[in-house]
Design a protein around this motif. Structure first.
Motif, short mmCIF file in Angstrom:
data_model
loop_
_atom_site.label_atom_id
_atom_site.label_comp_id
_atom_site.label_asym_id
_atom_site.label_seq_id
_atom_site.Cartn_x
_atom_site.Cartn_y
_atom_site.Cartn_z
N ILE A 1 0.84 -1.19 0.00
CA ILE A 1 0.00 0.00 0.00
C ILE A 1 0.88 1.25 0.00
O ILE A 1 1.92 1.28 0.65
N ARG A 2 0.47 2.24 -0.78
CA ARG A 2 1.18 3.51 -0.82
C ARG A 2 0.53 4.46 0.17
O ARG A 2 -0.69 4.63 0.18
N GLN A 3 1.37 5.09 1.00
CA GLN A 3 0.86 5.99 2.02
C GLN A 3 1.48 7.36 1.89
O GLN A 3 2.57 7.52 1.32
N ILE A 4 0.82 8.36 2.41
CA ILE A 4 1.35 9.71 2.45
C ILE A 4 2.39 9.78 3.57
O ILE A 4 2.15 9.31 4.68
N VAL A 5 3.53 10.36 3.26
CA VAL A 5 4.59 10.47 4.25
C VAL A 5 4.39 11.72 5.09
O VAL A 5 4.31 12.83 4.56
N GLY A 6 4.31 11.52 6.39
CA GLY A 6 4.23 12.66 7.29
C GLY A 6 5.61 13.07 7.75
O GLY A 6 5.97 14.24 7.75
N GLU A 7 6.43 12.07 8.08
CA GLU A 7 7.83 12.29 8.43
C GLU A 7 8.58 10.98 8.27
O GLU A 7 7.98 9.90 8.20
N VAL A 8 9.90 11.07 8.20
CA VAL A 8 10.73 9.89 8.05
C VAL A 8 11.23 9.49 9.44
O VAL A 8 11.82 10.30 10.14
N HIS A 9 10.97 8.25 9.83
CA HIS A 9 11.34 7.77 11.15
C HIS A 9 12.77 7.22 11.14
O HIS A 9 13.35 6.93 10.09
N GLU A 10 13.31 7.03 12.34
CA GLU A 10 14.68 6.55 12.48
C GLU A 10 14.88 5.18 11.86
O GLU A 10 15.95 4.87 11.34
N ASP A 11 13.86 4.33 11.93
CA ASP A 11 14.01 2.97 11.43
C ASP A 11 13.51 2.80 10.00
O ASP A 11 13.38 1.68 9.51
N ASP A 12 13.22 3.89 9.31
CA ASP A 12 12.74 3.80 7.93
C ASP A 12 13.87 3.46 6.98
O ASP A 12 15.01 3.95 7.11
N ASN A 13 13.57 2.62 5.99
CA ASN A 13 14.47 2.39 4.87
C ASN A 13 14.21 3.49 3.85
O ASN A 13 13.08 3.98 3.71
N LEU A 14 15.24 3.88 3.10
CA LEU A 14 15.13 5.05 2.24
C LEU A 14 15.70 4.78 0.85
O LEU A 14 16.84 4.36 0.70
N LEU A 15 14.87 5.03 -0.17
CA LEU A 15 15.28 4.92 -1.56
C LEU A 15 15.21 6.31 -2.19
O LEU A 15 14.14 6.92 -2.23
N VAL A 16 16.35 6.83 -2.65
CA VAL A 16 16.44 8.19 -3.17
C VAL A 16 16.84 8.16 -4.63
O VAL A 16 17.81 7.49 -5.01
N ARG A 17 16.11 8.93 -5.44
CA ARG A 17 16.52 9.11 -6.84
C ARG A 17 17.17 10.47 -6.99
O ARG A 17 16.64 11.49 -6.57
N GLY A 18 18.38 10.48 -7.59
CA GLY A 18 19.10 11.72 -7.82
C GLY A 18 20.58 11.47 -7.95
O GLY A 18 21.06 10.36 -7.70
N ASN A 19 21.32 12.48 -8.35
CA ASN A 19 22.77 12.37 -8.47
C ASN A 19 23.36 11.87 -7.16
O ASN A 19 23.15 12.45 -6.10
N ASN A 20 24.11 10.76 -7.22
CA ASN A 20 24.54 10.12 -5.97
C ASN A 20 25.52 10.97 -5.17
O ASN A 20 25.51 10.93 -3.94
N LEU A 21 26.36 11.76 -5.82
CA LEU A 21 27.28 12.61 -5.08
C LEU A 21 26.53 13.64 -4.25
O LEU A 21 26.79 13.84 -3.07
N LEU A 22 25.55 14.28 -4.87
CA LEU A 22 24.79 15.31 -4.17
C LEU A 22 23.85 14.69 -3.14
O LEU A 22 23.61 15.28 -2.08
N ALA A 23 23.36 13.49 -3.42
CA ALA A 23 22.53 12.79 -2.44
C ALA A 23 23.33 12.44 -1.20
O ALA A 23 22.85 12.56 -0.07
N LEU A 24 24.59 12.00 -1.38
CA LEU A 24 25.43 11.66 -0.23
C LEU A 24 25.66 12.88 0.66
O LEU A 24 25.60 12.78 1.89
N HIS A 25 25.91 14.02 0.05
CA HIS A 25 26.10 15.24 0.86
C HIS A 25 24.80 15.63 1.56
O HIS A 25 24.83 16.16 2.67
N SER A 26 23.66 15.37 0.93
CA SER A 26 22.38 15.69 1.55
C SER A 26 22.09 14.76 2.73
O SER A 26 21.49 15.16 3.72
N LEU A 27 22.52 13.51 2.63
CA LEU A 27 22.25 12.53 3.68
C LEU A 27 23.15 12.72 4.90
O LEU A 27 22.84 12.23 5.99
N GLU A 28 24.23 13.46 4.73
CA GLU A 28 25.22 13.56 5.80
C GLU A 28 24.65 14.13 7.09
O GLU A 28 24.95 13.63 8.19
#
Length: 661
Positions: free
Chosen positions: A177-204
């Motif tokens: 089921i697809r749900q609306i995201v209210g916030e990302v929890h500590e134990d959430d798995n995360l799939l990100v689409r985007g330039n991996n270099l810039l994504a890594l800096h964003s995740l830091e």
């Protein structure tokens, strides 16, 4: 200021070309002889030096005044003439015209350059191509940025398109089921689409020092794979590409974190040296057999490369390779038994032609039982009884394989149950050929440590990988069994696993099935059809790969998000354009709504000359005109109405990055 600099460089190009063409020594059929010019410079040829000093621009750039004397910088001159900016091809000439001047190369360890890429396809092995793919040219559009060009590039980016996909319990019919995201929890798995270099800096900011394991399967730079840029992706550019991302990922690793990079022989040695310069300690290199040693080679290959490598580095100077624990057998122990003085064997058995002497429990004493450093094939019995051929030492051979007389499975015949149980020496487990134990052995020593070897054969798994995960991806896809082995080495349930060259999603799928948390990054459009689709099937309970081995029945969830696009929209359009007229239309849109490099002079953009470029060169020109600092929407632009970030996305981003209103 930069435009003036570009103008000065153009003057140097023009002056040097004119001067050199005026001298027959340096020209043949109207073409400047680059090597002759370089040799003259290195030998400090007086005729060349006099020629160069005729131009004030050249003299100011290549000569330095010391104590009233002009000193010629021949190395700087050599680099200038060697660079294709001088005597340029059509693409370089056009770049020069609009002010995009190439930078000089620096030693990689001292370089702060950044390589950004827009690939058609990532993570693809040349050797993994299917028949229909053979001969297909994969292109990696890339831009190399110098430190002066980097302003907002590494700032955290706005994430948008948030979705949470959760498993529906089977008792409720199953599915996802697809749900609306209210916030990302500590134990959430995360799939990100985007330039991996810039994504890594964003995740830091959120995941710094929290990742236990990074596994990546980057492009291999074979010269014929997806890292192709015209003829090949220059090795220095490839290594800069890798260095940028390894530097960023290191900040995400925990103190005891481990990174694994899988590669082919093409870049193995260079990557190993590079990683030694970035990470604290090199742990091991695994050799993975991925192809059959007797396969038929095609093309101009000179040998059969059946091995790939997994480079393993730790973020901890004291880090060490783990041991594997295995049940102990007779080969793991040395049993030191003393035969009491004067005792003689109670019985002598003939087992497969071998003599086995039997002593009762009152005749001997077990004085030691410790792991053996060398795997013994016999049990030593030290005592006072001597035979001519014993040299003072009796032994019972490894009893496995001996053909015992009937009735001797556990008890020696005719001895009585209370008199002797030969399990004190050795006893095969019931129904098994191998294994054994000694009575009185401490319970905490029923397993022994083994070192991991550095060679593994996964050829069979590679040959059956095509449809793993329920998604079809060229055979460069990695088998789930390999990732399970690697992840199990260094992580436990709940640890975070990161893959920022995700490809078809194998790392995320295996980590999920093994109860690890995961973060995955992929910039290609196929993330929707491959990784995202695959992970939906995983939480639904798909039974491919390692599912049966780990008892996977489905469950869990993951959050999907994308870096909010800005200039990357134009980069994507340029990548798929198939004619010059389309590129002209894109150029117009870029001038209207895009962010162009401040040093590009669009007034000098000659349409007639642009149309005369090859399709590839024309694409490269437009790519280079884009300001890479604005590929995606920077986080500090959340309140900027120009980017139209929704209130909901703004709220999620603030919560994700931990910033206040």
């Amino acid at each position: 200021m930069k435009k003036n600099l570009s103008s000065n460089w153009q003057n140097i190009f023009d002056d040097l070309t004119e001067l050199l063409k005026s001298e027959e020594t340096f020209v043949s059929d109207g073409i400047i002889l680059r090597n002759v010019v370089i040799e003259a410079a290195l030998s400090m040829d007086s005729h060349l030096l006099e020629l160069l000093m005729q131009s004030e621009a050249i003299k100011a750039h290549f000569f330095v005044e010391v104590a009233g004397t002009l000193i010629f910088d021949k190395i700087k001159f050599q680099n200038f003439v060697s660079n294709k900016t001088f005597l340029p091809d059509s693409y370089t000439a056009f770049k020069n015209r609009i002010g995009l001047v190439d930078d000089q190369d620096n030693h990689l360890s001292h370089s702060c350059n950044v390589v950004l890429t827009w690939p058609y396809k990532d993570c693809v092995l040349e050797g993994g191509m299917t028949k229909e793919d053979q001969g297909r040219k994969e292109v990696f559009w890339n831009t190399v940025l110098s430190p002066d060009d980097i302003t907002r590039l590494f700032e955290p980016k706005v994430l948008t398109g948030w979705e949470r996909w959760s498993a529906i319990p089977r008792k409720n019919g199953g599915g996802v089921i697809r749900q609306i995201v209210g916030e990302v929890h500590e134990d959430d798995n995360l799939l990100v689409r985007g330039n991996n270099l810039l994504a890594l800096h964003s995740l830091e900011s959120r995941y710094a020092r929290k990742v236990k394991l990074i596994y990546i399967d980057p492009p291999y730079n074979t010269g014929a794979d997806s890292f192709q840029y015209n003829d090949s992706f220059n090795q220095a550019t490839y290594l800069t590409f890798m260095k940028n991302r390894l530097d960023a990922s290191r900040k995400l690793l925990s103190r005891s974190g481990v990174i694994m990079v899988q590669c082919s022989f093409h870049q193995f040695a260079h990557l190993k040296v590079l990683m030694c310069d970035i990470f604290e300690k090199h742990l091991c290199d695994f050799n993975i057999q991925v192809r059959h040693p007797h396969r038929v080679l095609t093309g101009d290959k000179e040998y059969n490369d059946i091995i790939e490598y997994v480079l393993i580095f730790s973020n901890d100077k004291q880090g060490k390779m783990p041991f594997r624990m295995e049940p102990k057998t007779i080969d793991d122990y040395k049993l030191d038994v003393t035969i009491r003085s004067g005792e003689k064997p109670m019985d002598i058995l003939n087992c497969s032609g071998r003599k086995v002497e039997v002593f009762g429990p009152e005749q001997y004493k077990v004085s030691d039982c410790i792991p053996s450093k060398d795997l013994l094939k016999k049990i030593s019995i030290r005592g006072t009884i001597r035979e001519k051929n014993s040299s003072g030492r009796f032994y019972v051979k490894h009893l496995e394989g001996l053909d015992f007389p009937p009735g001797t499975i556990f008890k020696v015949p005719n001895m009585g149950a209370d008199r002797f149980d030969y399990r004190l020496f050795y006893s095969p487990h019931e129904g098994k050929k191998n294994g054994g134990y000694f009575q009185g052995m401490p319970t905490n020593t029923d397993h022994t440590k083994r070192h991991y070897p550095n060679f593994y054969n996964f050829e069979k798994e590679y040959n059956n990988v095509a449809e793993q995960g329920g998604v079809s991806f060229r055979n460069g896809k990695k088998p789930e069994q390999l990732l399970m082995f690697l992840i199990d080495l260094f992580t436990h349930e709940g640890d975070i696993v990161l893959d920022y060259h995700l490809g078809s999603g194998t790392t995320a799928a295996v980590a999920h099935k093994m109860g690890r948390k995961w973060i995955a990054v992929e910039q290609m459009d196929y993330v929707q059809d491959l990784a995202k689709t695959r992970m939906k099937k995983v939480i639904e309970g798909e039974q491919g790969g390692i599912s049966k081995e780990v008892g996977w029945e489905g469950g869990g969830s993951f959050v999907y998000a994308e870096l909010a696009a800005s200039n990357s929209i134009f980069a994507d359009r340029i990548g798929v354009a198939n004619n010059i007229s389309t590129l002209q239309s894109i150029k117009i849109d870029m001038q209207k709504t895009g962010f162009l490099r401040y040093d590009v002079d669009m007034d000098a953009f000659d349409e007639e000359e642009f149309v005369g470029l090859s399709l590839g060169d024309a694409k490269r020109v437009l790519m280079d005109c884009l300001d890479a600092n604005h590929l995606y929407v920077n986080l500090n632009s959340l309140g900027d109405g120009y980017f139209s970030v929704s209130d909901q996305d703004s709220a999620i981003n603030r919560a994700f990055y931990g910033i206040s209103e």
